[in-house]
Scaffold this active site. Structure first.
Site, PDB file in Angstrom:
ATOM      1  CG  ASP A 129      89.657  81.748  39.874  1.00 25.02           C
ATOM      2  OD1 ASP A 129      89.703  82.167  38.797  1.00 25.02           O
ATOM      3  OD2 ASP A 129      90.943  81.033  40.213  1.00 25.02           O
TER       4      ASP A 129
ATOM      5  CG  ASP B  28      91.451  87.351  41.114  1.00 25.04           C
ATOM      6  OD1 ASP B  28      91.537  86.876  40.010  1.00 25.04           O
ATOM      7  OD2 ASP B  28      92.285  87.209  41.949  1.00 25.04           O
TER       8      ASP B  28
ATOM      9  CE1 TYR C   7      93.244  92.169  41.678  1.00 26.89           C
ATOM     10  CE2 TYR C   7      94.666  91.401  39.979  1.00 26.89           C
ATOM     11  CZ  TYR C   7      93.869  90.959  41.151  1.00 26.89           C
ATOM     12  OH  TYR C   7      93.507  89.660  41.008  1.00 26.89           O
TER      13      TYR C   7
ATOM     14  CG  ASP D  68      80.450  87.794  53.799  1.00 31.78           C
ATOM     15  OD1 ASP D  68      79.822  88.763  53.118  1.00 31.78           O
ATOM     16  OD2 ASP D  68      80.600  87.915  55.042  1.00 31.78           O
TER      17      ASP D  68
HETATM   18  C1  IPM Z   1      92.929  86.399  36.292  1.00 32.27           C
HETATM   19  C2  IPM Z   1      94.317  86.239  37.118  1.00 32.27           C
HETATM   20  C3  IPM Z   1      95.125  87.355  36.944  1.00 32.27           C
HETATM   21  C4  IPM Z   1      94.209  88.103  38.102  1.00 32.27           C
HETATM   22  C5  IPM Z   1      96.721  87.150  37.552  1.00 32.27           C
HETATM   23  C6  IPM Z   1      97.357  86.164  36.722  1.00 32.27           C
HETATM   24  C7  IPM Z   1      97.247  88.502  37.898  1.00 32.27           C
HETATM   25  O1  IPM Z   1      93.958  85.716  38.103  1.00 32.27           O
HETATM   26  O2  IPM Z   1      93.079  87.121  35.073  1.00 32.27           O
HETATM   27  O3  IPM Z   1      91.831  86.360  37.110  1.00 32.27           O
HETATM   28  O4  IPM Z   1      94.536  88.352  39.323  1.00 32.27           O
HETATM   29  O5  IPM Z   1      93.547  89.377  37.626  1.00 32.27           O
HETATM   30 MG    MG Z   2      91.985  85.205  38.851  1.00 37.57          MG
END
Ligand code: IPM
Ligand code: MG
Length: 361
Positions: free
Chosen positions: A255, A251, A146, A227
């Site tokens: 999710d 990240d 990042y 993975d």
């Molecule tokens: C998160 C989001 C952010 C990230 C984006 C919006 C830049 O996906 O907070 O997980 O990738 O960190």
């Molecule tokens: Mg995210």
């Protein structure tokens, strides 16, 4: 106690969910005798609309002057919003990355919990979900891909893009220490996730995590390739306590973990620096498709406010009260549309906030 809180409503459903979280904080302040002073701060699209940039120096200063930051969500529809016609460094997300870096918020805590009342929403097979799970994803937030050097060039008609993944040992050590500290307050297990079979940065990650582990003899440490971790999260999520990982892997895995709970609208997060300061926001995004409709689930933001009470203000009793209110309202069968199931009562964003506030007394 006096609580100085900077509020970033942000974009999409941000303003609606932050309004409800403030309602809960105000109720907590009333019941437990605290005083809250809020300062509004613009970030993301909301800042672009006013200042032409997603993050200003004034916003950073206002956030720094507070004890903690409560945030809604940042960003809009990437195909239709005019914000995404701007160069990448002027888009809403650049503001979010900018404030994370400016406030040195290197430790991102993302709990993923399967609520008993919501277990029907879990997309996993019953024999897997019945074990329940409660994990904490610790994501490094200010390094790695990042924030590494990046550029796009064109040579002889061939376009080329480069992103770089860099970590030094200090960046790894400080997040590892936070991860082990948190594990000590939980089930005392750390799963450190990397790609050490390919990446140098992961091989260093693994070495430094091993070094930190020496100071935590009570904590069981295991290393897992990313993975495999993605697979294990759907195969046997109950095996995890603290997942410790770098920015990009965190990240993606966070999710996945939130989806596995079946209720992303319930999941809070905290981003912390070396002191008690933190930025607290829901794990979900700005959901521009439902913004302004009054149907968003405010619970993730409200639980983020509870994390703020716990981590930035050491108000554990107050944080417990908020978390218990959420459990109690779920038990009573109230649901926003995203977690609605048969036989329950559907309520909107504001109603959910009212119900939760009434529950705290
Ligand atoms: C998160 C989001 C952010 C990230 C984006 C919006 C830049 O996906 O907070 O997980 O990738 O960190
Ligand atoms: Mg995210």
């Amino acid at each position: 106690m006096k609580l100085n809180i900077a509020c970033i409503e942000g974009d999409g459903i941000g303003p609606e969910i932050v309004t409800e979280a403030k309602k809960i904080l105000d109720k907590v302040a009333l019941v437990y005798g605290h005083e809250i002073v809020y300062t509004n701060v613009l970030l993301g699209g909301a800042s672009i609309d006013v200042h032409g940039v997603p993050l200003t120096d004034e916003a950073v200063e206002a956030a720094k002057a507070a004890d903690a930051v409560l945030m809604g969500s940042i960003g809009g529809d990437t195909t239709t919003s005019p914000w995404y016609k701007l160069p990448p460094n002027l888009r809403p997300e650049a503001g979010l990355l900018g404030i994370r870096k400016a406030l040195n918020l290197f430790a991102n805590l993302r709990p993923a919990v399967l609520y008993e009342e919501l277990s029907d929403a879990c997309p996993l097979k019953k024999e897997i979900s019945s074990a329940g799970f409660d994990m904490m994803i610790m994501r490094e937030l200010t390094g790695g891909l990042y924030f590494g050097e990046r550029h796009t060039t064109e040579e002889n008609g061939i376009r080329k893009a480069v992103d770089t993944l860099t970590y030094d040992e200090n960046e790894i050590r400080r997040i590892a220490v936070k991860g082990f500290d948190i594990a000590m307050k939980r089930k005392k297990k750390v799963t450190s996730v990397d790609k050490a079979n390919v990446l140098d940065s992961s091989r260093l990650w693994r070495k430094v995590v091993d070094e930190v582990a020496v100071d935590y003899p009570e904590v069981t440490l295991e290393h897992m390739l990313v993975d495999n971790c993605a697979m294990q999260l759907v195969k046997d999520p109950a095996q995890f306590d603290v997942i410790l990982t770098e920015n990009m892997f965190g990240d993606i895995l966070s999710d996945e973990a939130s989806m596995v709970t079946g209720s992303i609208g319930m999941l809070a997060s905290a981003s912390l620096n070396d002191s008690k300061f933190g930025l607290y926001e829901p794990s979900h995004g700005s959901a521009p498709d439902i913004a302004g409709k009054g149907i968003a689930n405010p619970i993730a933001t409200i639980l983020s406010a509870a994390m703020m009470l716990r981590y930035s203000f050491d108000l554990d009793k107050e944080a417990d009260a908020v978390e218990n209110a959420v459990k109690s309202i779920l038990k009573k069968g109230y649901r926003t549309i995203d977690i609605m199931s048969e036989g329950c009562t559907q309520v909107g964003c504001k109603e959910m906030g009212d119900l939760l506030a009434d529950e705290i007394n």
